[in-house]
Scaffold this motif. Structure first.
Motif, PDB file in Angstrom:
ATOM      1  N   SER A 627       0.866  -1.185   0.000  1.00 20.12           N
ATOM      2  CA  SER A 627       0.000   0.000   0.000  1.00 20.12           C
ATOM      3  C   SER A 627       0.900   1.232   0.000  1.00 20.12           C
ATOM      4  CB  SER A 627      -0.855   0.056   1.267  1.00 20.12           C
ATOM      5  OG  SER A 627      -1.463  -1.176   1.508  1.00 20.12           O
ATOM      6  N   ILE A 628       0.372   2.319  -0.537  1.00 16.92           N
ATOM      7  CA  ILE A 628       1.148   3.568  -0.511  1.00 16.92           C
ATOM      8  C   ILE A 628       0.365   4.626   0.250  1.00 16.92           C
ATOM      9  CG2 ILE A 628       2.316   5.340  -1.884  1.00 16.92           C
ATOM     10  CD1 ILE A 628       2.575   3.411  -4.151  1.00 16.92           C
ATOM     11  N   LEU A 695      -3.938  -0.364  -2.581  1.00 13.50           N
ATOM     12  CA  LEU A 695      -4.489   0.671  -1.702  1.00 13.50           C
ATOM     13  C   LEU A 695      -3.593   1.903  -1.700  1.00 13.50           C
ATOM     14  CD1 LEU A 695      -6.417   1.608   0.630  1.00 13.50           C
ATOM     15  CD2 LEU A 695      -4.844   0.491   2.204  1.00 13.50           C
ATOM     16  N   VAL A 696      -4.222   3.040  -1.967  1.00 15.80           N
ATOM     17  CA  VAL A 696      -3.515   4.322  -1.849  1.00 15.80           C
ATOM     18  C   VAL A 696      -4.251   5.156  -0.806  1.00 15.80           C
ATOM     19  CG1 VAL A 696      -3.057   6.507  -3.018  1.00 15.80           C
ATOM     20  CG2 VAL A 696      -2.531   4.362  -4.166  1.00 15.80           C
ATOM     21  N   VAL A 697      -3.510   5.647   0.183  1.00 14.27           N
ATOM     22  CA  VAL A 697      -4.121   6.495   1.211  1.00 14.27           C
ATOM     23  C   VAL A 697      -3.559   7.905   1.048  1.00 14.27           C
ATOM     24  CG1 VAL A 697      -4.387   6.868   3.697  1.00 14.27           C
ATOM     25  CG2 VAL A 697      -4.273   4.533   2.798  1.00 14.27           C
ATOM     26  N   SER A 721      -7.727  -3.568 -10.394  1.00  8.85           N
ATOM     27  CA  SER A 721      -8.502  -2.668  -9.538  1.00  8.85           C
ATOM     28  C   SER A 721      -7.696  -2.180  -8.347  1.00  8.85           C
ATOM     29  CB  SER A 721      -9.729  -3.393  -8.999  1.00  8.85           C
ATOM     30  OG  SER A 721     -10.654  -3.532 -10.020  1.00  8.85           O
ATOM     31  N   GLY A 722      -8.133  -1.067  -7.790  1.00  8.98           N
ATOM     32  CA  GLY A 722      -7.492  -0.545  -6.589  1.00  8.98           C
ATOM     33  C   GLY A 722      -8.416   0.412  -5.877  1.00  8.98           C
ATOM     34  N   VAL A 723      -8.043   0.758  -4.653  1.00  8.62           N
ATOM     35  CA  VAL A 723      -8.874   1.646  -3.841  1.00  8.62           C
ATOM     36  C   VAL A 723      -8.050   2.844  -3.388  1.00  8.62           C
ATOM     37  CG1 VAL A 723     -10.108   1.827  -1.635  1.00  8.62           C
ATOM     38  CG2 VAL A 723     -10.330  -0.237  -3.010  1.00  8.62           C
TER      39      VAL A 723
END
Ligand SMILES: Nc1ncnc2c1ncn2[C@@H]1O[C@H](COP(=O)(O)OP(=O)(O)OP(=O)(O)O)[C@@H](O)[C@H]1O
Length: 951
Positions: A627-628, A695-697, A721-723
């Motif tokens: 995740s980043i 996942l990118v926050v 896909s990603g969130v």
């Protein structure tokens, strides 16, 4: 050998094997033989002189192009070579009939004396070989029942069995040899790759001798056939398993390769822009290589500039990591071509890069700073740009931002105007003509494969004469400019330049040998639908000095026709659909910001204090997978990374203030799954292609909408896909809204809230608070230790001669103490000098430090105790995975918007695709569940959905 003419032909009945054999014989007949019937024997007389394929193979062998194991070159529909050595070419048919051909081949020059001998043999177990070079087709013995025939068969079969055994033995030997050779080549390649980290690129371009196991299944890359890519590029594409071009590649490749147009391209993040500009570059370089070969073989004169290796393509990217990545991507595609690609970036040894440049790589991917530095220093390779054929700006909009613009401008100014050349299709023709060699796997039995030189010359003449007008008559600068980004805006003032009525000043049309001034668009533009957006820009006379995107577009020299390629599925496109009258160019590339379609965006309202806990919550939910987390400032990055590490999250930081070596190491750790969370500033927002990031926050709302788009783009790449989850505090709300507006989102649009289990968040908060306290202590202690070391060094430098005990005094000196004691300043040489030291006096200082010793040691001991107890407490908490104790849903006290949720109908509308995207990132099912019940607490009770307040 001449064929015997046939005697009279009688109808006969054949068994299935024989029918098969006959079929094969008939095929062979097409290539130069004749079917005959002699007594009981049906024979196929083979006339090798008539066999075009055989001639081609012989020529290939004679020229030295074919070597043992090169069956890819000699394969055709009927048979393929299974062994080539100085005497024999042995072939076997897939049909099972012509199982063996032994061809004695001569080297050129020996042709006249040596006799070619061909023996073709039946493939079934009882094969017959006729020494006169005929293929014998027999009915099966049992069925024939002819006495004489039986006798003959028996004798022949004995002979053939012995021969067959020999052949089988030889086949086996050959197979072993081929396997060995393949293995050796693979090892050599691997070693070459490992050993040469400086310049990337293919290994020699000797495609005839390349490992052949990647060729053969043309279906895999059939979708690329339309671009006539060089077979060695196709081979690499196939190896990379890129079965078809992406939409931006589809849009760009035709005009860029065949139309040699300039391209302004916009497409969502992760959509394959690198190859969209990379393939035209590589294809052109390969075409030029073919052209050089052609000159060597056919032309009297040498190709101009031959022998010199020039810089042919310059690709500029805003960040070092991106430059390295682009170079690697191109090298992967150029792996079989021998094209050299180098990355020139800041933060790495300049000397080493100068050494790399001495190798004269054809393609350079660079960051503007180091590039300009080396040009300014007069590097030979970088200053001989007369043959620079491609200038590419990747992430072009970033280039106009602070820190890049000036250097880029200087670089562009230093590039000389390209020479004007007549744009002809000659290279394409040459490539075509040479294709049989390059793509010999595809060569059919077409008897036209070899032509006499005279014939070729005539053909070439005719070709040039009959060349289509559009291809042959444009005088053009031999340089293409590519400008790409996912967030590209071409302002109106620049679009004005794209007025199709304005011919390019340097362009001249040549019509049947007569030159005309370009007037109007009609002659210039290609009516082919592909080029409907073709424009010409006047090359800029004065380069712009202010850093706006408009000025960048003015500064970038477009010498040819410009094609705007926008596949960013923009809002403006919709506008265009509603207003078809609007010029397509004007409607497109105005879409500033559009998050990639495969990224599921969401937001979470929180307080400043909650940020860390929510980040921990999200990372834990997605534990183990990369995740980043993007932050806006280096200070936040340092604090957050330290905090996460204390909470046993395997996090690694990446920011522009780090040493380049550390930057690359951090990225490598993350890419190599040695760290599961990358905490980064926007230096990692653009272009980085890291597999598996789901996942990118956004720890903080980014300052610009384009940064948000690029951050989001680190996930949801290449059709996966990603969130994305944006944490939004009340203070950031206005920026958040402005960002949505800048992305063209409708008024009132809000990102869907990311559902969280509140109880788990509270658990996370507890851990974070503990970790923060611990971090403060650790930080303080570390600072003291650093101070101690520094002071010790200083004292030694001053020759104070302190006792070992005295060291601890320095530990405990506060900063203010230090300032009282010494004052440091930089002198002109940059050397630190100590002022006022003499006046203070060594003795006095020593005494003072000793007095504080005991007191401060005690303090340190206490601190350490506290640190240990906090560590223990935190460790106890961390033993239980976050969320394991979750029992019931609770709503937040601080955020009424997260309670109950009745008034937040939007949540209900959260798409099922978003819910499944949450599954992708590993959130527990009930926490990701959305729908009416999730408005506050999902059935099952564990989840409270945070939601954005309506603003
Ligand atoms: N034709 C293709 N088929 C499948 N995958 C591809 C194809 N072309 C490129 N890719 C892969 O897609 C990924 C994204 O490509 P690339 O980095 O070029 O995207 P991009 O559009 O430049 O993204 P960004 O805007 O973030 O820089 C890479 O992993 C690349 O290997």
């Amino acid at each position: 050998m001449k064929s015997n003419t046939s005697s009279k032909k009688k109808p006969f009945k054949l068994g299935s094997k024989a029918r098969k054999a006959l079929k094969a014989a008939q095929k062979s007949r097409a290539s130069g033989g004749e079917f005959i019937e002699e007594k009981q024997t049906k024979s196929f007389r083979y006339d090798e002189d008539k066999d075009e394929e055989l001639k081609r193979l012989r020529a290939l062998y004679a020229s030295g192009a074919v070597e043992e194991g090169d069956d890819e070159v000699t394969e055709n529909n009927n048979w393929h070579a299974i062994d080539v050595n100085s005497q024999f070419l042995v072939g076997s048919s897939e049909e099972g009939f012509v199982s063996l051909e032994v061809l004695s081949l001569e080297k050129e020059g020996e042709k006249d004396d040596a006799k070619t001998k061909t023996t073709v043999k039946k493939s079934a177990s009882k094969n017959d070989i006729d020494d006169d070079g005929s293929i014998t087709v027999r009915k099966e013995k049992e069925k024939e029942n002819d006495e004489n025939g039986e006798k003959k068969e028996a004798t022949k079969s004995k002979a053939s069995n012995a021969k067959e055994a020999r052949i089988l033995k030889r086949k086996k030997r050959w197979k072993e040899k081929v396997e060995e050779a393949k293995k050796r080549k693979r090892n050599e390649k691997d070693e070459a790759k490992r050993g040469d980290g400086e310049t990337a690129g293919g290994g020699g371009g000797d495609y005839e001798n390349e490992d052949d196991d990647l060729l053969g299944d043309e279906e895999d890359v059939a979708a690329w056939a339309q671009y006539d890519l060089h077979p060695l590029l196709l081979k690499a594409i196939r190896k990379l398993r890129f079965t078809s071009p992406t939409p931006i590649q589809e849009k760009v490749l035709h005009p860029a390769i065949k139309g040699r147009m300039d391209i302004v391209g916009a497409a969502e993040t992760g959509s394959g822009k690198t190859l969209a500009f990379g393939l035209p570059i590589l294809q052109r370089l390969m075409q030029d290589k073919e052209e050089e070969k052609w000159y060597e073989e056919y032309a009297d004169e040498e190709k101009p500039g031959k022998g010199k290796k020039h810089l042919r393509a310059l690709i500029v990217t805003p960040t070092r990591e991106l430059a390295l990545q682009v170079a690697k991507m191109l090298a992967d595609v150029a792996i079989y071509t021998g094209i050299q690609i180098a990355a020139i970036v800041g933060g790495m040894s300049k000397q080493k890069q100068e050494r790399v440049l001495k190798k004269q790589p054809e393609i350079i991917v660079a960051t503007p700073g180091r590039l300009w530095e080396l040009i300014r220093d007069g590097d030979k390779h970088l200053t001989s740009l007369e043959r620079l054929t491609f200038l590419t700006l990747d992430e072009a909009d970033r280039m106009v931002e602070r820190g890049h613009f000036k250097e880029l401008e200087s670089v562009i100014k230093s590039i000389p105007e390209p020479p004007e050349t007549r744009r002809i299709a000659r290279s394409a023709k040459l490539t075509k003509r040479k294709q049989p060699m390059m793509a010999a796997t595809k060569v059919s039995n077409d008897s036209k494969t070899k032509k006499g030189e005279e014939e070729e010359e005539n053909e070439e003449k005719n070709d040039e004469e009959s060349e289509p007008a559009a291809d042959n008559r444009i005088m053009a600068r031999d340089r293409q400019t590519f400008v790409f980004s996912a967030t590209l805006t071409v302002p109106d003032e620049v679009k004005y330049k794209l007025d199709r009525k304005k011919p390019q000043a340097s362009s001249k049309k040549v019509n049947n040998g007569k030159k005309k001034d370009g007037g109007g668009s009609s002659g210039v533009e290609n009516n082919n639908g592909d080029y409907e957006n073709a424009y010409r820009l006047e090359p800029p006379k004065e380069l712009a000095s202010t850093n706006t995107m408009g000025n960048l577009m003015k500064m970038v020299p477009f010498y040819g026709r410009v094609k705007l390629c926008d596949v960013s599925d923009s809002v403006t496109k919709k506008k265009k659909d509603n207003n078809p009258d609007e010029s397509s160019s004007k409607a497109m590339i105005t879409s500033t910001t559009k998050v990639a379609s495969k990224v599921h965006e969401s937001a979470l309202e929180c307080t400043d204090d909650e940020r860390d806990a929510l980040t921990l919550y999200l990372l834990s939910a997605h534990a183990g997978k990369p995740s980043i987390v993007f932050v806006n400032a280096i200070s936040s990055l340092r604090r957050l990374t330290a905090l996460l590490k204390l909470m046993k999250v395997n996090a690694v930081g990446l920011h522009a203030g780090m040493q380049q070596r550390a930057r690359l190491k951090a990225l490598d750790r993350f890419k190599g799954n040695k760290a599961s969370a990358l905490i980064a500033t926007d230096v990692a927002a653009r272009g980085l292609d890291i597999k598996g990031v789901e996942l990118v926050v956004h720890y903080q709302v980014p300052r610009q909408a384009d940064a948000y788009v690029h951050r989001c783009g680190r996930t949801g790449r290449a059709n996966l896909s990603g969130v994305s989850v944006a944490l939004v505090t009340p203070k950031e709300r206005s920026r958040y809204l402005a960002m949505l507006a800048a992305m063209g989102r409708e008024r009132g649009f809000r990102l869907p809230p990311f559902p969280v289990a509140e109880e788990t968040v509270r658990e996370a908060t507890k851990r974070v608070q503990l970790a923060k306290r611990l971090d403060a202590i650790v930080h303080k202690n570390e600072k003291k230790r650093a101070d101690k070391a520094w002071k010790k060094r200083t004292a030694e430098a001053m020759d104070l001669g302190l006792d070992a005990d005295d060291d601890s005094d320095f530990d405990k000196n506060s900063d203010s103490d230090d300032q009282d004691v010494m004052h440091f300043s930089d002198n002109e040489d940059g050397v630190q000098v100590i002022e006022d030291f003499e006046s203070y006096g060594k003795h006095k200082m020593k005494k003072e430090l000793t007095q504080k010793k005991l007191e401060r040691e005690a303090e340190l001991r206490n601190v350490t105790k506290r640190e240990i107890s906090l560590r223990n407490e935190l460790d106890r908490l961390l033993k239980t995975p976050l969320g394991a104790k979750r029992q019931s849903a609770l709503t937040s006290q601080k955020f009424p918007t997260r309670e109950g949720g009745k008034q937040f109908e939007k949540t209900k509308k959260m798409s099922s695709s978003f819910a499944s995207a949450l599954d992708v990132i590993g959130l527990p099912k009930e926490s990701s569940a959305v729908g009416p019940a999730s408005a506050g607490a999902v059935a099952g009770g564990a989840t409270g959905a945070r939601r954005m307040r309506r603003m």
